[in-house]
Design a protein around this motif. Structure first.
Motif, PDB file in Angstrom:
ATOM      1  N   THR A 106       0.723  -1.286   0.059  1.00 57.73           N
ATOM      2  CA  THR A 106       0.104  -0.140  -0.055  1.00 57.73           C
ATOM      3  C   THR A 106       1.035   1.285  -0.112  1.00 57.73           C
ATOM      4  OG1 THR A 106      -1.721  -1.153   1.197  1.00 57.73           O
ATOM      5  CG2 THR A 106      -1.834   1.278   1.299  1.00 57.73           C
ATOM      6  N   TYR A 107       0.738   2.224  -1.217  1.00 59.15           N
ATOM      7  CA  TYR A 107       1.618   3.169  -1.170  1.00 59.15           C
ATOM      8  C   TYR A 107       1.126   4.551  -1.168  1.00 59.15           C
ATOM      9  CZ  TYR A 107       4.272  -0.781  -2.664  1.00 59.15           C
ATOM     10  OH  TYR A 107       4.771  -1.900  -2.500  1.00 59.15           O
ATOM     11  N   TYR A 108       1.764   5.436  -0.542  1.00 58.86           N
ATOM     12  CA  TYR A 108       1.459   6.831  -0.299  1.00 58.86           C
ATOM     13  C   TYR A 108       1.769   7.855  -1.754  1.00 58.86           C
ATOM     14  CZ  TYR A 108       1.530  11.488   2.082  1.00 58.86           C
ATOM     15  OH  TYR A 108       1.327  12.773   2.284  1.00 58.86           O
ATOM     16  N   HIS A 109       0.815   7.948  -2.263  1.00 59.09           N
ATOM     17  CA  HIS A 109       0.781   8.856  -3.472  1.00 59.09           C
ATOM     18  C   HIS A 109       0.107  10.194  -3.399  1.00 59.09           C
ATOM     19  CE1 HIS A 109       3.600   6.086  -5.936  1.00 59.09           C
ATOM     20  NE2 HIS A 109       2.711   5.135  -5.421  1.00 59.09           N
ATOM     21  N   HIS A 110       0.223  11.111  -4.358  1.00 59.74           N
ATOM     22  CA  HIS A 110      -0.521  12.220  -4.482  1.00 59.74           C
ATOM     23  C   HIS A 110      -1.880  11.947  -5.186  1.00 59.74           C
ATOM     24  CE1 HIS A 110      -1.765  16.038  -6.203  1.00 59.74           C
ATOM     25  NE2 HIS A 110      -1.879  16.322  -5.068  1.00 59.74           N
ATOM     26  N   GLU A 127       2.493  -2.997  -7.043  1.00 61.21           N
ATOM     27  CA  GLU A 127       2.613  -1.488  -7.330  1.00 61.21           C
ATOM     28  C   GLU A 127       2.761  -0.979  -8.559  1.00 61.21           C
ATOM     29  OE1 GLU A 127       2.547   1.744  -7.111  1.00 61.21           O
ATOM     30  OE2 GLU A 127       3.755   2.187  -5.573  1.00 61.21           O
ATOM     31  N   ILE A 128       1.334  -0.576  -9.139  1.00 60.16           N
ATOM     32  CA  ILE A 128       1.027  -0.517 -10.355  1.00 60.16           C
ATOM     33  C   ILE A 128       1.824   0.764 -11.141  1.00 60.16           C
ATOM     34  CG2 ILE A 128      -0.944   1.236 -10.316  1.00 60.16           C
ATOM     35  CD1 ILE A 128      -2.288  -0.681 -12.542  1.00 60.16           C
ATOM     36  N   VAL A 129       2.311   1.729 -10.384  1.00 63.05           N
ATOM     37  CA  VAL A 129       3.074   2.788 -10.987  1.00 63.05           C
ATOM     38  C   VAL A 129       4.290   2.277 -11.610  1.00 63.05           C
ATOM     39  CG1 VAL A 129       4.232   4.943 -10.273  1.00 63.05           C
ATOM     40  CG2 VAL A 129       2.173   4.400  -9.227  1.00 63.05           C
ATOM     41  N   SER A 130       4.902   1.080 -10.896  1.00 60.46           N
ATOM     42  CA  SER A 130       6.014   0.506 -11.546  1.00 60.46           C
ATOM     43  C   SER A 130       5.941   0.283 -12.888  1.00 60.46           C
ATOM     44  CB  SER A 130       6.221  -0.880 -10.696  1.00 60.46           C
ATOM     45  OG  SER A 130       5.512  -1.685 -11.009  1.00 60.46           O
ATOM     46  N   ALA A 152      -4.047  -1.822  -7.704  1.00 58.75           N
ATOM     47  CA  ALA A 152      -3.964  -0.516  -8.542  1.00 58.75           C
ATOM     48  C   ALA A 152      -4.232   0.714  -7.555  1.00 58.75           C
ATOM     49  CB  ALA A 152      -5.049  -0.388  -9.491  1.00 58.75           C
ATOM     50  N   GLN A 153      -4.121   0.455  -6.008  1.00 57.71           N
ATOM     51  CA  GLN A 153      -4.431   1.595  -5.430  1.00 57.71           C
ATOM     52  C   GLN A 153      -3.521   2.711  -5.584  1.00 57.71           C
ATOM     53  OE1 GLN A 153      -1.935   1.898  -2.668  1.00 57.71           O
ATOM     54  NE2 GLN A 153      -2.747   4.018  -2.093  1.00 57.71           N
ATOM     55  N   SER A 154      -2.241   2.782  -5.951  1.00 57.96           N
ATOM     56  CA  SER A 154      -1.673   3.765  -5.993  1.00 57.96           C
ATOM     57  C   SER A 154      -2.222   4.958  -7.065  1.00 57.96           C
ATOM     58  CB  SER A 154      -0.206   3.326  -6.739  1.00 57.96           C
ATOM     59  OG  SER A 154       0.431   2.655  -5.767  1.00 57.96           O
ATOM     60  N   ILE A 155      -2.977   4.499  -8.327  1.00 53.47           N
ATOM     61  CA  ILE A 155      -3.291   5.639  -8.767  1.00 53.47           C
ATOM     62  C   ILE A 155      -4.833   5.750  -8.452  1.00 53.47           C
ATOM     63  CG2 ILE A 155      -4.247   6.195 -11.163  1.00 53.47           C
ATOM     64  CD1 ILE A 155      -0.943   6.096 -10.804  1.00 53.47           C
ATOM     65  N   GLY A 156      -5.156   7.089  -8.139  1.00 50.89           N
ATOM     66  CA  GLY A 156      -6.356   7.583  -7.729  1.00 50.89           C
ATOM     67  C   GLY A 156      -6.994   7.404  -6.460  1.00 50.89           C
ATOM     68  N   LEU A 157      -6.392   6.522  -5.546  1.00 51.17           N
ATOM     69  CA  LEU A 157      -7.090   6.121  -4.094  1.00 51.17           C
ATOM     70  C   LEU A 157      -6.013   6.342  -3.238  1.00 51.17           C
ATOM     71  CD1 LEU A 157      -8.458   2.614  -5.482  1.00 51.17           C
ATOM     72  CD2 LEU A 157      -9.706   4.457  -5.236  1.00 51.17           C
ATOM     73  N   ALA A 158      -6.578   6.776  -2.169  1.00 56.13           N
ATOM     74  CA  ALA A 158      -5.861   6.754  -0.946  1.00 56.13           C
ATOM     75  C   ALA A 158      -5.412   5.573  -0.142  1.00 56.13           C
ATOM     76  CB  ALA A 158      -6.489   7.985   0.195  1.00 56.13           C
ATOM     77  N   GLY A 208      -8.602  -4.316  -7.100  1.00 59.03           N
ATOM     78  CA  GLY A 208      -7.551  -5.295  -7.926  1.00 59.03           C
ATOM     79  C   GLY A 208      -7.973  -5.379  -9.405  1.00 59.03           C
ATOM     80  N   PHE A 209      -6.719  -5.676  -9.954  1.00 60.65           N
ATOM     81  CA  PHE A 209      -7.059  -5.529 -11.487  1.00 60.65           C
ATOM     82  C   PHE A 209      -6.795  -6.952 -11.969  1.00 60.65           C
ATOM     83  CE2 PHE A 209      -2.615  -5.663 -12.838  1.00 60.65           C
ATOM     84  CZ  PHE A 209      -1.891  -5.072 -11.906  1.00 60.65           C
ATOM     85  N   PHE A 210      -7.083  -7.312 -13.288  1.00 62.28           N
ATOM     86  CA  PHE A 210      -6.861  -8.713 -13.646  1.00 62.28           C
ATOM     87  C   PHE A 210      -7.162  -8.432 -15.282  1.00 62.28           C
ATOM     88  CE2 PHE A 210      -7.918 -13.046 -14.857  1.00 62.28           C
ATOM     89  CZ  PHE A 210      -7.663 -13.842 -13.773  1.00 62.28           C
ATOM     90  N   ALA A 211      -6.326  -9.087 -15.826  1.00 56.53           N
ATOM     91  CA  ALA A 211      -6.057  -9.213 -17.360  1.00 56.53           C
ATOM     92  C   ALA A 211      -5.332 -10.327 -17.742  1.00 56.53           C
ATOM     93  CB  ALA A 211      -5.055  -7.926 -17.802  1.00 56.53           C
ATOM     94  N   CYS A 212      -5.682 -10.768 -19.043  1.00 63.23           N
ATOM     95  CA  CYS A 212      -5.131 -12.078 -19.520  1.00 63.23           C
ATOM     96  C   CYS A 212      -5.359 -12.259 -21.052  1.00 63.23           C
ATOM     97  CB  CYS A 212      -6.025 -13.170 -18.920  1.00 63.23           C
ATOM     98  SG  CYS A 212      -7.813 -13.322 -19.567  1.00 63.23           S
ATOM     99  N   LYS A 213      -4.715 -13.149 -21.481  1.00 64.54           N
ATOM    100  CA  LYS A 213      -4.806 -13.733 -23.129  1.00 64.54           C
ATOM    101  C   LYS A 213      -6.135 -13.667 -23.352  1.00 64.54           C
ATOM    102  CE  LYS A 213      -0.252 -13.597 -23.224  1.00 64.54           C
ATOM    103  NZ  LYS A 213       0.271 -12.505 -23.554  1.00 64.54           N
ATOM    104  N   GLU A 214      -6.630 -13.267 -24.599  1.00 66.05           N
ATOM    105  CA  GLU A 214      -7.802 -13.198 -25.048  1.00 66.05           C
ATOM    106  C   GLU A 214      -8.467 -15.031 -25.271  1.00 66.05           C
ATOM    107  OE1 GLU A 214      -8.734 -11.699 -28.918  1.00 66.05           O
ATOM    108  OE2 GLU A 214     -10.870 -11.862 -28.859  1.00 66.05           O
TER     109      GLU A 214
END
Length: 425
Positions: free
Chosen positions: A76-80, A228-231, A248-254, A263-269
């Motif tokens: 969990t990361y402290y971002h603006h 850490e999705i910012v990575s 994906a908490q680092s973007i848009g969320l305190a 939580g995000f989830f992606a895969c092959k079609e």
């Protein structure tokens, strides 16, 4: 705090239903030293306004991230978060009384979910992404379940140091099966997947070539976890993976004291039909106008339970909206710049701490988080610095300490931390 009038009989009935003896049993995971012995030093009766003032004064004794130097990460990361995010997510286009089953009344929400899915797909290098999940740990567990369904295997290999909380959630999920094996190893012919966290729990980024070859050789799926999705603004997208999931908490969320996160989830079609949750798609109506609809739902609320891929019954709609708004405000160049700022902040912190006698940097490479070794146990040091208003990081076993730096970390923070750490050693 919400007022919930309950009788003692109602409480006893609820406790009986969930199988616990008393209310104290609900707090068994909290360390005993955190409890107050006997009755708290509080008056028995006060008016509502007085209670709010009193409890507020207690809450203000907490040391929150903005209150001083803050170097805690560990998932969990402290971002603006720009104030624009909060303004936009409250606009009427996005407000809906319920989840968007009805495309004729929820076009704003459906369009944002479609854009969110597109953003996640591009960041992860995957073909498709779902509408989001509760958090990174549940997304990882769903990825493991999906790999088991696709391969008909029941062994899960963990290839790199995994966040301990994610491992606990994974074990809880797999505890519902009698013969699932979780082990720290390379994948073999019995493995459904190998989980590769990058950067791993200790902050080290990993390449995927080796793991891709092992998976191709054994038939296991490659599951990449990113906490850490910012990575992903600085590191290459894990396009070699079969499934990419994470937090994906680092973007848009305190940080929000641990949630709600995203939580995000992606895969092959090719694995689309086995993906948990739901997907939104873009289409045209009878008049040729663009519209957005719910196109696939494999969850048990929509189809027969025995055919469902997941029992997760919703997506994190508001959190996904905040993510989408923030990332849209940043743009591609802004996201990459944010990632670069994070890495530069961590490099400056590393330089500052390595100059202290007895402090050693453990990582050969890192993004915005790394491990340092102290000449004495780290936990007492962290506790001592906390009393000075400095949140020094996540104490690991023995003398090691996990520290993080983001765009919020200033040179003054580093100097204050270094001075206090030097005095405590």
């Amino acid at each position: 705090m919400r007022y919930l009038p309950l009788t003692n009989n109602a409480r006893q009935s609820m406790l009986k239903s969930i199988g616990v003896k008393d209310v104290d049993a609900l707090y068994r995971d909290i360390p005993k030293q955190a409890f107050i012995k006997g009755r708290a030093d509080l008056p028995l009766h006060k008016g509502e306004l007085e209670v709010e003032r009193l409890m507020g004064s207690y809450a203000n004794q907490n040391t929150a991230a903005p209150d001083g130097p803050f170097f805690l990460g560990a998932g969990t990361y402290y971002h603006h978060v720009p104030s624009t995010v909060d303004y936009i997510i409250q606009r009427s286009e996005f407000l809906t009384a319920y989840t968007p089953y009805q495309p004729e009344i929820a076009q704003g929400t459906l369009q944002v979910i479609f854009q969110y899915q597109t953003m996640i797909s591009r960041l992860t290098g995957q073909d498709i992404a779902n509408a989001s999940m509760y958090c990174g740990s549940t997304a990882l567990s769903e990825a493991a379940l999906m790999a088991m369904r696709l391969t008909k295997r029941k062994k899960i290999a963990v290839g790199t140091p995994l966040h301990p909380h994610y491992r606990d959630v994974l074990k809880s999920y797999m505890g519902n099966f009698d013969d699932v094996v979780i082990e720290d190893a390379e994948p073999d012919e019995q493995a459904a997947c190998v989980i590769v966290q990058s950067p791993d729990f200790f902050g080290t980024p990993h390449k995927y070539d080796k793991w891709r070859k092992l998976c191709d050789k054994t038939g296991a799926l490659l599951v990449v976890l990113v906490t850490e999705i910012v990575s992903l603004g600085l590191l290459p997208p894990p396009a070699e993976a079969d499934i990419v999931c994470g937090e994906a908490q680092s973007i848009g969320l305190a940080m929000g004291f641990g949630g709600p996160h995203l939580g995000f989830f992606a895969c092959k079609e090719a694995y689309l039909r086995q993906m948990p949750g739901r997907l939104c798609g873009m289409t045209e109506d009878a008049d040729g106008r663009r519209g957005f609809v719910l196109t696939l739902s494999t969850r048990e609320q929509h189809i027969r339970r025995d055919k469902a891929t997941s029992n997760i019954c919703t997506n994190q709609g508001l959190c996904a909206l905040a993510f989408t708004v923030h990332l849209a405000l940043l743009g591609e160049d802004g996201f990459k710049r944010l990632a670069r700022l994070n890495h530069e902040a961590a490099c400056r912190l590393s330089d500052t701490l390595s100059a202290i006698k007895g402090v050693k940097i453990e990582n050969e490479s890192f993004f915005n988080e790394f491990v340092i070794e102290l000449p004495k146990p780290s936990n007492p040091v962290v506790q001592k610095l906390a009393k000075q208003g400095i949140i020094a990081g996540y104490p690991l076993q023995g003398n090691k300490l996990l520290v993080a730096a983001t765009e919020m970390t200033t040179d003054e923070d580093n100097a204050t931390f270094a001075k206090a750490l030097k005095e405590s050693l």
